[in-house]
Motif scaffolding. Structure first.
Motif, PDB file in Angstrom:
ATOM      1  N   SER A 134     -17.306  16.468  25.452  1.00 13.85           N
ATOM      2  CA  SER A 134     -17.770  15.471  24.485  1.00 13.85           C
ATOM      3  C   SER A 134     -17.480  14.034  24.907  1.00 13.85           C
ATOM      4  O   SER A 134     -18.195  13.114  24.505  1.00 13.85           O
ATOM      5  N   THR A 135     -16.438  13.830  25.715  1.00 12.18           N
ATOM      6  CA  THR A 135     -16.047  12.459  26.065  1.00 12.18           C
ATOM      7  C   THR A 135     -16.555  11.989  27.428  1.00 12.18           C
ATOM      8  O   THR A 135     -16.708  10.777  27.640  1.00 12.18           O
ATOM      9  N   SER A 136     -16.812  12.904  28.348  1.00 13.31           N
ATOM     10  CA  SER A 136     -17.217  12.503  29.704  1.00 13.31           C
ATOM     11  C   SER A 136     -18.476  11.636  29.737  1.00 13.31           C
ATOM     12  O   SER A 136     -18.523  10.649  30.488  1.00 13.31           O
ATOM     13  N   PRO A 137     -19.528  11.953  28.949  1.00 15.58           N
ATOM     14  CA  PRO A 137     -20.705  11.067  28.981  1.00 15.58           C
ATOM     15  C   PRO A 137     -20.382   9.638  28.556  1.00 15.58           C
ATOM     16  O   PRO A 137     -20.939   8.686  29.113  1.00 15.58           O
ATOM     17  N   TYR A 138     -19.477   9.498  27.587  1.00 15.44           N
ATOM     18  CA  TYR A 138     -19.126   8.159  27.123  1.00 15.44           C
ATOM     19  C   TYR A 138     -18.284   7.413  28.157  1.00 15.44           C
ATOM     20  O   TYR A 138     -18.414   6.194  28.311  1.00 15.44           O
ATOM     21  N   ILE A 139     -17.425   8.153  28.851  1.00 14.85           N
ATOM     22  CA  ILE A 139     -16.653   7.522  29.926  1.00 14.85           C
ATOM     23  C   ILE A 139     -17.592   7.068  31.041  1.00 14.85           C
ATOM     24  O   ILE A 139     -17.453   5.966  31.589  1.00 14.85           O
ATOM     25  N   GLY A 140     -18.564   7.920  31.386  1.00 16.04           N
ATOM     26  CA  GLY A 140     -19.561   7.532  32.378  1.00 16.04           C
ATOM     27  C   GLY A 140     -20.374   6.335  31.923  1.00 16.04           C
ATOM     28  O   GLY A 140     -20.680   5.430  32.711  1.00 16.04           O
ATOM     29  N   LEU A 141     -20.714   6.309  30.631  1.00 16.19           N
ATOM     30  CA  LEU A 141     -21.455   5.171  30.087  1.00 16.19           C
ATOM     31  C   LEU A 141     -20.630   3.890  30.153  1.00 16.19           C
ATOM     32  O   LEU A 141     -21.169   2.808  30.418  1.00 16.19           O
ATOM     33  N   LEU A 142     -19.326   4.022  29.935  1.00 14.26           N
ATOM     34  CA  LEU A 142     -18.448   2.859  30.067  1.00 14.26           C
ATOM     35  C   LEU A 142     -18.503   2.301  31.489  1.00 14.26           C
ATOM     36  O   LEU A 142     -18.583   1.078  31.691  1.00 14.26           O
ATOM     37  N   GLY A 143     -18.464   3.194  32.477  1.00 12.94           N
ATOM     38  CA  GLY A 143     -18.583   2.751  33.866  1.00 12.94           C
ATOM     39  C   GLY A 143     -19.915   2.075  34.125  1.00 12.94           C
ATOM     40  O   GLY A 143     -19.993   1.080  34.869  1.00 12.94           O
TER      41      GLY A 143
END
Length: 221
Positions: A134-143
């Motif tokens: 659930s969190t990995s896409p948002y971390i990638g989006l942050l990058g």
């Protein structure tokens, strides 16, 4: 390394430090999720096979007292542990002559506790898998956001903006998004798959508990 691999490697190595940090986090999250996937897959497969093997032996007509004596000296899991807990409590209540109903109630409680603990073990690490998914896409989006911001910020120091100036930054930003999805998709798929397996194993354990409880009821009837 082929041309495509070399291209992606150069983009990652030339990425800005904030984006590199995001990529490292996503790589570690992906590795962690795959470790969970492989280990949990083996655990659930073993749990299902052991339960099936024990129940086949149980329903083969074996004497319950002899079966209990045999498995009570072993380290049991699953259906075998539920049987051990239930029959142990049943024999204890019968020994102290506390009555048939009390024997069954005590046995049912012991089996429910054993079942709950077994399912808790099977569900371990699944919340971690869900969190990664659930969190990995948002971390990638942050990058991605950071990479694009830095790319456009670099344009403030030049007199003429061209696509060649922002292309590397946008490329590394998009790779961060791709890495986020790469970490998230397997985690989500296997979380759903393992959750379904745990539900099936729970139903298998619960059905055995109810059937064994019915056998104990007939013994005091």
């Amino acid at each position: 390394m082929n041309d495509s691999g070399q291209f992606y490697y150069e983009i990652i190595m030339s990425a800005s430090m904030p984006v590199k940090v995001v990529m490292i986090i996503l790589i570690l999250a992906s590795l962690w999720s795959w470790l969970i996937i492989f280990s949990k897959g083996r655990v659930l497969a073993n749990a299902h096979n052991k339960a099936k093997k024990f129940e086949e032996h149980f329903w083969s007509g074996v004497d319950l007292n002899k079966l209990y004596e045999k498995i009570s000296t072993q380290k049991n899991t699953g259906s075998a542990l539920i049987f051990e807990a239930g029959f142990k409590e049943f024999k204890r209540k019968q020994t102290v002559k506390s009555g048939g109903i009390q024997s069954i109630e005590g046995s049912d409680r012991a089996m429910r506790v054993a079942l709950s603990r077994e399912i808790e073990k099977l569900e371990s690490s699944l919340p971690t898998l869900a969190t990664i998914g659930s969190t990995s896409p948002y971390i990638g989006l942050l990058g991605t956001v950071i990479g694009i911001m830095l790319s456009f910020h670099a344009l403030s120091d030049v007199t003429q903006a061209t696509i060649a100036l922002v292309a590397p930054g946008i490329s590394e930003a998009l790779i961060a998004t791709a890495m986020g999805l790469f970490a998230a998709i397997p985690a989500v798929i296997f979380y759903n798959k393992f959750s379904d397996k745990v539900e099936r194993i729970y139903a298998q354990y619960d059905a055995f508990k109810d059937e064994f409880s019915a056998i104990l009821h007939r013994q005091i009837g």
